[in-house]
Write a protein that holds these residues in place. Sequence first.
Motif, PDB file in Angstrom:
ATOM      1  N   PRO A  95       0.831  -1.202   0.000  1.00  0.00           N
ATOM      2  CA  PRO A  95       0.000   0.000   0.000  1.00  0.00           C
ATOM      3  C   PRO A  95       0.870   1.258   0.000  1.00  0.00           C
ATOM      4  O   PRO A  95       2.078   1.202   0.241  1.00  0.00           O
ATOM      5  CB  PRO A  95      -0.794  -0.117   1.306  1.00  0.00           C
ATOM      6  N   ILE A 107      -3.503   4.727  -0.178  1.00  0.00           N
ATOM      7  CA  ILE A 107      -4.090   3.946  -1.264  1.00  0.00           C
ATOM      8  C   ILE A 107      -3.980   2.471  -0.908  1.00  0.00           C
ATOM      9  O   ILE A 107      -2.886   1.915  -0.822  1.00  0.00           O
ATOM     10  CB  ILE A 107      -3.407   4.216  -2.611  1.00  0.00           C
ATOM     11  N   ASP A 108      -5.145   1.859  -0.668  1.00  0.00           N
ATOM     12  CA  ASP A 108      -5.274   0.456  -0.265  1.00  0.00           C
ATOM     13  C   ASP A 108      -4.647   0.222   1.112  1.00  0.00           C
ATOM     14  O   ASP A 108      -3.844   1.028   1.598  1.00  0.00           O
ATOM     15  CB  ASP A 108      -4.723  -0.488  -1.333  1.00  0.00           C
ATOM     16  N   SER A 146      -8.692   0.726  -4.397  1.00  0.00           N
ATOM     17  CA  SER A 146      -8.635   0.439  -5.834  1.00  0.00           C
ATOM     18  C   SER A 146      -9.640  -0.629  -6.250  1.00  0.00           C
ATOM     19  O   SER A 146     -10.203  -0.564  -7.351  1.00  0.00           O
ATOM     20  CB  SER A 146      -7.225  -0.011  -6.234  1.00  0.00           C
ATOM     21  N   HIS A 147      -9.865  -1.628  -5.402  1.00  0.00           N
ATOM     22  CA  HIS A 147     -10.838  -2.685  -5.678  1.00  0.00           C
ATOM     23  C   HIS A 147     -11.047  -3.493  -4.405  1.00  0.00           C
ATOM     24  O   HIS A 147     -10.298  -3.350  -3.435  1.00  0.00           O
ATOM     25  CB  HIS A 147     -10.387  -3.562  -6.842  1.00  0.00           C
ATOM     26  N   HIS A 152      -6.569  -5.666  -0.149  1.00  0.00           N
ATOM     27  CA  HIS A 152      -6.652  -4.217  -0.355  1.00  0.00           C
ATOM     28  C   HIS A 152      -7.602  -3.544   0.629  1.00  0.00           C
ATOM     29  O   HIS A 152      -7.443  -2.359   0.918  1.00  0.00           O
ATOM     30  CB  HIS A 152      -7.088  -3.910  -1.788  1.00  0.00           C
ATOM     31  N   HIS A 238     -12.098  -2.427 -11.084  1.00  0.00           N
ATOM     32  CA  HIS A 238     -10.687  -2.251 -10.739  1.00  0.00           C
ATOM     33  C   HIS A 238     -10.159  -0.919 -11.260  1.00  0.00           C
ATOM     34  O   HIS A 238     -10.385  -0.539 -12.404  1.00  0.00           O
ATOM     35  CB  HIS A 238      -9.850  -3.398 -11.309  1.00  0.00           C
ATOM     36  N   SER A 240      -6.843   2.035 -11.329  1.00  0.00           N
ATOM     37  CA  SER A 240      -5.456   2.459 -11.150  1.00  0.00           C
ATOM     38  C   SER A 240      -5.450   3.982 -11.074  1.00  0.00           C
ATOM     39  O   SER A 240      -6.499   4.625 -11.142  1.00  0.00           O
ATOM     40  CB  SER A 240      -4.579   1.959 -12.298  1.00  0.00           C
ATOM     41  N   SER A 254      -2.075  -0.675  -9.199  1.00  0.00           N
ATOM     42  CA  SER A 254      -2.889  -1.604  -8.405  1.00  0.00           C
ATOM     43  C   SER A 254      -2.588  -3.035  -8.860  1.00  0.00           C
ATOM     44  O   SER A 254      -1.441  -3.438  -8.836  1.00  0.00           O
ATOM     45  CB  SER A 254      -4.373  -1.251  -8.498  1.00  0.00           C
ATOM     46  N   ASP A 255      -3.596  -3.792  -9.324  1.00  0.00           N
ATOM     47  CA  ASP A 255      -3.382  -5.192  -9.707  1.00  0.00           C
ATOM     48  C   ASP A 255      -3.513  -5.423 -11.214  1.00  0.00           C
ATOM     49  O   ASP A 255      -4.026  -6.452 -11.653  1.00  0.00           O
ATOM     50  CB  ASP A 255      -4.368  -6.093  -8.967  1.00  0.00           C
ATOM     51  N   PHE A 301       1.654  -2.796  -6.868  1.00  0.00           N
ATOM     52  CA  PHE A 301       1.239  -3.274  -5.546  1.00  0.00           C
ATOM     53  C   PHE A 301       1.855  -4.641  -5.233  1.00  0.00           C
ATOM     54  O   PHE A 301       2.226  -4.920  -4.099  1.00  0.00           O
ATOM     55  CB  PHE A 301      -0.289  -3.361  -5.497  1.00  0.00           C
TER      56      PHE A 301
END
Length: 329
Positions: A95, A107-108, A146-147, A152, A238, A240, A254-255, A301
Amino acid sequence: MDITRRLALTGAATMAAAPFIPTSSAKAAVAPVGKQAPSFYRYKVGDIEVAVVSDGANTFPLADNFVLNAKKDDVNNALEKAFLPRDKMTIHFAPLAINTGGKLVVIDTGNGAAANAATKGAVGQFAANLTAASIDPKNVDVVVISHFHGDHVNGLLTADGQPVFANAEVLVPSVEWKYWMDDGEMSRAPAGRMQDLFKNNRRVFEAGLKKKVTPYEWGKEVAPGLLAVETIGHTPGHTSYVLSSGADKVFIQSDVTNHPDLFVKNPGWHAGFDQDGAKAESTRRKVYDMLVADKLKVQGFHYPFPGLGNIEKDGASYRVVPAPWSPII
């Protein structure tokens, strides 16, 4: 060569002197520490200070379906080529805490306190590492999600189900929120992982945060300098981000990919975590072509810590060039 001859002569001299060198006990004077230092790393994007704050890393046996459209032997070969052990995966979690000058933004949030206890500290380190980085969760103004996967969102809550970031506004992607909070979608979800995700998200957002969240839209700033970007496929919503300050930018992916030695080098591979593998692949290629063309730094991430680098084309795939570590900010 002279250097080889000198080394040989030095070695011979050392051996000759060995009988006159006092022997010491094999026992170490100080016991090994047995733990890592707190893991955080800071860098600047223009005037904005970014702190990558590790949540740890999870190691587990490589499952046959970790990559849905590749044979396990091919995955093992990719791991071996990256000098990683066969038949096991290690996934990192990182994160971010971003100080824009006017706002402190997270973020996350990592895997959370329950995972920290269950893994004996391997993951769920985010809260402790925030403290080590001199960041008080009470001072966080905004948490951006982010999701809605557990690695997260679970760090939003303490072990007893209370908000970690008590004074922060929690922002979530509107598409993601609509999907996971839809009772119809939940009723149609397959048993197992997907049902568990729905239940976990209800636990975090309905029971823990009591729905005190604000949905946000793609294409808009969610915090100063932080633009939300649609990168769907991994999940339906999702997201970013592009973090900008002056002429400086970094893409927070993110992912978009999981472990880079698998999914950056093999962008056509579909991870078992991707809800829509084909869409995730399409998004991944689009994003990475953009990163290459714009020479834009990327923050991953799930990249090995601290996860900052650049992307270059490598034939039909891509390669991560890690950013050099800097002792100053």
